[in-house]
Design an enzyme around this catalytic site. Structure first.
Site, PDB file in Angstrom:
ATOM      1  CB  SER A 321      12.919  11.422   1.885  1.00 20.34           C
ATOM      2  OG  SER A 321      11.586  11.867   1.852  1.00 20.34           O
ATOM      3  CE  LYS A 346      11.380  12.373   6.170  1.00 18.42           C
ATOM      4  NZ  LYS A 346      10.249  12.388   5.225  1.00 18.42           N
ATOM      5  CD  GLN A 350       7.562  14.052   7.151  1.00  9.93           C
ATOM      6  OE1 GLN A 350       8.285  14.035   6.162  1.00  9.93           O
ATOM      7  NE2 GLN A 350       7.321  12.958   7.864  1.00  9.93           N
TER       8      GLN A 350
END
Length: 493
Positions: A321, A346, A350
């Site tokens: 991420s 990733k 979100q």
């Protein structure tokens, strides 16, 4: 159920969706609204978005009647009483699970409080970032110096049971709640590890997990001063702490910098953005974001010039991420080297949306793209210089049933792990093929003698546990760090 009750249920469901939409717009409005001068155009767009969402709800009222019918059937026919709230919460969870996106989840009030703890100063548990991968609770990375790291949990380990209870059928946060617990308590987790046929059982003593995320080291190589900044996650103060430590290193005349995000599972997007703005000059985007409509926005810093020293980033399979954003941005925007192994993969962002009762939906809203527009999701960031760690870093724990042991002339895949671990600790075995020869026996005897264990030359569970503990100490000491050595070689050659 009479008509009034059906209408009440429908009202509850509609209110639920409208409440979510209003909460989302309110969040975005306060983030973008100007202090004066009326309403920003972005806010007008958001209000139009709210209107569109309300229209969508009205258009889908017929489909929603199916939810009401299911609610009615359960309430009127199920063999036991069912709480209304239980059914509604289950419906919300079911909708999110149907997305088949491990990062879009529903969190009740208690789970949300625990989620917030993870970006604050400290929490209690085993200290590992987890994700749901193909329906399995999967370790992304253990936190530095945590109980999870000390017992040898690794990225991509799949947790299959906790204290003897299977995690099958649980969502991510239900599983996390079973793993976490009070400091000093012990949890037994069973994992499946890629490349290992049998499950591995680990007893972990939970502890307080401080979220100190920035660690600094200096190395003098010849006449060069190399700064090393390790980032273990991207939490609320990570960027501020990073910039403070970076300024100290620059004041000392640092010649080059290594940013270590190995095992860093990610965190808050604004924190990594703030760090990238220290390096990527304004002519080049440091990140792109793609919204649900496919529209891409490029993000730039105000920086006039890049740093006057080279930077190398360290990554591995536990870098995910925000860590991947950092690595690929420095790689593409500035042509800085990235050393290690391919990262987790990733590439989504979100956003948490309040449901108004303390519960929250965390939903995937955007894709993040590299400066050149590449999406690394499920592929990861490839290093410019691939470098693995020593073989013993990848050795697996050895488990023996009570009364069993490995000894001379035995052959077993687990013996190969013992040989790898002994080699890592400096005890030469010659063979690493799983055959327990005389050299392996002598290495075991030497280890037992050095560690005050009965000298038998055989490996029982007690000896195996000491070998594993000593190896973890050795790994955590940073010795034989081939990836760091390679980064230093690149910076000083």
């Amino acid at each position: 159920m009479n008509i009034k009750k059906r209408n009440l249920v429908m009202l509850m469901i509609v209110s639920l969706f409208v409440g979510v939409a209003i909460s989302f717009v309110a969040i975005k409005f306060f983030l973008t609204s100007p202090t004066n001068n009326g309403m920003a155009s972005a806010d007008k767009d958001l209000l139009l978005q709210l209107a569109d969402q309300q229209e969508m709800i009205e258009d889908n009222m017929g489909e929603m009647s199916k939810v009401v019918n299911a609610f009615t059937i359960i309430k009127e026919n199920y063999v036991e009483d069912v709480d209304d709230n239980q059914l509604i919460e289950g419906a919300v969870q079911g909708m999110l699970q149907s997305l088949e996106d491990p990062y879009s989840v529903y969190m009740d009030k208690e789970t949300m409080e625990q989620f917030n703890e993870q970006i604050e100063a400290e929490f209690e548990g085993i200290g590992a970032e987890v994700s749901m991968v193909n329906g399995n609770v999967t370790i992304v990375a253990p936190i530095k110096d945590s109980p999870a790291e000390k017992v040898g949990l690794k990225p991509n380990d799949q947790v299959i049971s906790v204290d003897g209870e299977s995690l099958e059928g649980l969502d991510l946060y239900e599983a996390v709640n079973k793993i976490r617990g009070e400091k000093g308590s012990t949890v037994t987790i069973e994992i499946m590890r890629p490349g290992v046929e049998e499950p591995i059982e680990l007893d972990i003593t939970r502890d307080s997990i401080p979220l100190e995320t920035v660690y600094v080291e200096e190395k003098e190589v010849g006449d060069q001063l190399i700064g090393i900044i390790e980032l273990t996650s991207f939490s609320e103060r990570t960027a501020d702490d990073f910039k403070e430590e970076l300024a100290k290193l620059e004041k000392k005349g640092m010649d080059s910098l290594i940013i270590d995000v190995r095992g860093n599972p990610g965190g808050l997007l604004p924190e990594v953005e703030s760090i990238l703005k220290e390096f990527v000059p304004k002519e080049t985007p440091y990140l792109q974001i793609e919204d649900p409509t496919g529209k891409k926005s490029r993000y730039f810093s105000d920086l006039q010039e890049p740093k006057d020293y080279p930077v190398v980033t360290l990554i591995n399979e536990g870098s995910a991420s925000a860590s991947e954003i950092l690595a690929v941005s420095l790689k593409e925007a500035l042509d800085y080297d990235v050393v290690g192994t391919t990262s987790f993969g990733k590439g989504t962002v979100q956003q948490t949306v309040s449901m108004g009762d303390g519960s929250t939906i965390k939903i995937t809203r955007f894709k993040w793209l590299s400066p050149e527009g590449n999406w690394i999701h499920e592929d990861g960031v490839a290093p410019t210089v691939e470098q693995k760690m020593p073989d013993y870093y990848y050795a697996n724990p050895v488990q023996l049933e009570e009364g069993n042991q490995f000894e001379y002339n035995d052959s077993d895949p687990a013996i190969e792990n013992i040989q790898l671990m002994l080699e890592g600790l400096g005890y030469k075995t010659e063979r690493k093929d799983g055959y327990f020869d005389k050299n392996t026996e002598q290495a075991v005897k030497s280890f037992q003698q050095d560690n005050d264990i009965a000298v038998t030359g055989a490996v029982d569970q007690a000896t195996a546990e000491v070998i594993q503990a000593k190896l973890m100490e050795h790994i955590r000491s940073g010795e034989d760090d081939f990836q760091l050595d390679k980064a230093i070689e690149i910076l000083t050659k």
